[in-house]
Design a protein around this motif. Structure first.
Motif, PDB file in Angstrom:
ATOM      1  N   THR A 176      51.412  41.922  55.642  1.00  0.00           N
ATOM      2  CA  THR A 176      50.537  41.636  54.286  1.00  0.00           C
ATOM      3  C   THR A 176      49.434  40.849  54.679  1.00  0.00           C
ATOM      4  O   THR A 176      49.480  40.072  55.509  1.00  0.00           O
ATOM      5  N   LEU A 177      48.331  41.102  53.674  1.00  0.00           N
ATOM      6  CA  LEU A 177      47.166  40.466  54.127  1.00  0.00           C
ATOM      7  C   LEU A 177      46.792  40.059  52.688  1.00  0.00           C
ATOM      8  O   LEU A 177      46.864  40.824  51.786  1.00  0.00           O
ATOM      9  N   LYS A 178      46.299  38.770  52.557  1.00  0.00           N
ATOM     10  CA  LYS A 178      46.056  38.014  50.996  1.00  0.00           C
ATOM     11  C   LYS A 178      44.373  37.921  51.277  1.00  0.00           C
ATOM     12  O   LYS A 178      43.989  37.317  52.371  1.00  0.00           O
ATOM     13  N   THR A 179      43.622  38.539  50.408  1.00  0.00           N
ATOM     14  CA  THR A 179      42.192  38.479  50.279  1.00  0.00           C
ATOM     15  C   THR A 179      41.552  36.963  49.819  1.00  0.00           C
ATOM     16  O   THR A 179      42.556  36.625  48.959  1.00  0.00           O
ATOM     17  N   SER A 180      40.534  36.780  49.977  1.00  0.00           N
ATOM     18  CA  SER A 180      39.898  35.756  49.105  1.00  0.00           C
ATOM     19  C   SER A 180      39.610  36.290  47.663  1.00  0.00           C
ATOM     20  O   SER A 180      39.425  37.599  47.430  1.00  0.00           O
ATOM     21  N   LYS A 181      39.340  35.338  46.655  1.00  0.00           N
ATOM     22  CA  LYS A 181      38.892  35.985  45.291  1.00  0.00           C
ATOM     23  C   LYS A 181      37.688  36.631  45.642  1.00  0.00           C
ATOM     24  O   LYS A 181      37.464  37.874  44.873  1.00  0.00           O
ATOM     25  N   TYR A 182      36.742  36.030  46.276  1.00  0.00           N
ATOM     26  CA  TYR A 182      35.351  36.804  46.316  1.00  0.00           C
ATOM     27  C   TYR A 182      35.546  38.252  47.089  1.00  0.00           C
ATOM     28  O   TYR A 182      34.895  39.294  46.434  1.00  0.00           O
ATOM     29  N   THR A 183      36.524  38.306  48.016  1.00  0.00           N
ATOM     30  CA  THR A 183      36.635  39.626  48.509  1.00  0.00           C
ATOM     31  C   THR A 183      37.274  40.651  47.417  1.00  0.00           C
ATOM     32  O   THR A 183      36.756  41.648  47.312  1.00  0.00           O
ATOM     33  N   LYS A 184      38.422  40.230  46.625  1.00  0.00           N
ATOM     34  CA  LYS A 184      38.879  40.957  45.844  1.00  0.00           C
ATOM     35  C   LYS A 184      37.838  41.502  44.674  1.00  0.00           C
ATOM     36  O   LYS A 184      37.742  42.578  44.343  1.00  0.00           O
ATOM     37  N   GLU A 185      37.053  40.351  44.110  1.00  0.00           N
ATOM     38  CA  GLU A 185      35.767  40.883  43.206  1.00  0.00           C
ATOM     39  C   GLU A 185      34.988  41.894  43.639  1.00  0.00           C
ATOM     40  O   GLU A 185      34.476  42.818  42.809  1.00  0.00           O
ATOM     41  N   THR A 186      34.579  41.655  45.007  1.00  0.00           N
ATOM     42  CA  THR A 186      33.508  42.422  45.573  1.00  0.00           C
ATOM     43  C   THR A 186      34.276  43.977  45.720  1.00  0.00           C
ATOM     44  O   THR A 186      33.477  44.659  45.563  1.00  0.00           O
ATOM     45  N   LEU A 187      35.324  43.978  46.030  1.00  0.00           N
ATOM     46  CA  LEU A 187      35.915  45.320  46.351  1.00  0.00           C
ATOM     47  C   LEU A 187      35.856  46.011  45.065  1.00  0.00           C
ATOM     48  O   LEU A 187      35.789  47.290  45.042  1.00  0.00           O
ATOM     49  N   LEU A 188      36.415  45.184  44.142  1.00  0.00           N
ATOM     50  CA  LEU A 188      36.539  46.004  42.786  1.00  0.00           C
ATOM     51  C   LEU A 188      35.237  46.309  42.181  1.00  0.00           C
ATOM     52  O   LEU A 188      35.001  47.424  41.480  1.00  0.00           O
ATOM     53  N   GLN A 189      34.165  45.644  42.531  1.00  0.00           N
ATOM     54  CA  GLN A 189      32.699  45.962  42.044  1.00  0.00           C
ATOM     55  C   GLN A 189      32.266  47.050  42.593  1.00  0.00           C
ATOM     56  O   GLN A 189      31.845  48.099  42.286  1.00  0.00           O
ATOM     57  N   LEU A 190      32.523  47.202  44.027  1.00  0.00           N
ATOM     58  CA  LEU A 190      32.069  48.245  44.732  1.00  0.00           C
ATOM     59  C   LEU A 190      32.647  49.520  44.462  1.00  0.00           C
ATOM     60  O   LEU A 190      32.368  50.517  44.334  1.00  0.00           O
ATOM     61  N   GLN A 191      34.089  49.361  44.230  1.00  0.00           N
ATOM     62  CA  GLN A 191      34.856  50.740  43.854  1.00  0.00           C
ATOM     63  C   GLN A 191      34.445  51.232  42.415  1.00  0.00           C
ATOM     64  O   GLN A 191      34.229  52.308  42.360  1.00  0.00           O
ATOM     65  N   ALA A 192      34.233  50.464  41.437  1.00  0.00           N
ATOM     66  CA  ALA A 192      33.630  50.779  40.333  1.00  0.00           C
ATOM     67  C   ALA A 192      32.153  51.503  40.403  1.00  0.00           C
ATOM     68  O   ALA A 192      31.919  52.302  39.766  1.00  0.00           O
TER      69      ALA A 192
END
Length: 121
Positions: free
Chosen positions: A4-20
């Motif tokens: 398992t890999l845990k990302t930073s909060k920044y990476t999480k938010e950026t991934l969700l923004q790019l997905q949207a």
């Protein structure tokens, strides 16, 4: 072995923004981000355990391309990596660096269509 890999909060938010914005799933965006980082060369492995990001499974992130990512990351590191070194340490370090480059690519492209074209070239 850690799968398992845990990302930073920044990476999480950026991934969700790019997905949207693009409709591209996070696992594909992660692969692009890691590839962009590998192009820059080696990184120092992350030993930090993020608590506010995404928790991702290795198989979900790399899928059938796990051996290819391991080979590319090993090549960039220019040394033999154990499985524990590779994932999550080096993989996450490339993700954390590459996600910033991916976000900049999207910002520079201006829209999803231009972004996808830029990634393909």
């Amino acid at each position: 072995m850690n799968f398992t890999l845990k990302t930073s909060k920044y990476t999480k938010e950026t991934l969700l923004q790019l997905q949207a914005s693009t409709g591209i799933t996070p696992n594909i965006l992660i692969r692009y981000a890691v590839a962009l980082s590998i192009k820059k060369g080696d990184v120092l492995p992350l030993s930090k355990d993020f608590s506010e990001g995404l928790v991702l499974n290795r198989n979900t992130v790399t899928g059938e391309f796990d051996y290819i990512f391991r080979a590319m990351i090993t090549q960039a590191a220019n040394k033999e990596l154990t499985d524990e070194d590779y994932f999550p340490g080096y993989f996450n370090a490339h993700l954390e660096r590459g996600i910033r480059d991916l976000a900049a690519e999207y910002k520079g492209a201006g829209n999803a269509e231009k972004f996808i074209r830029a990634l393909l070239i």
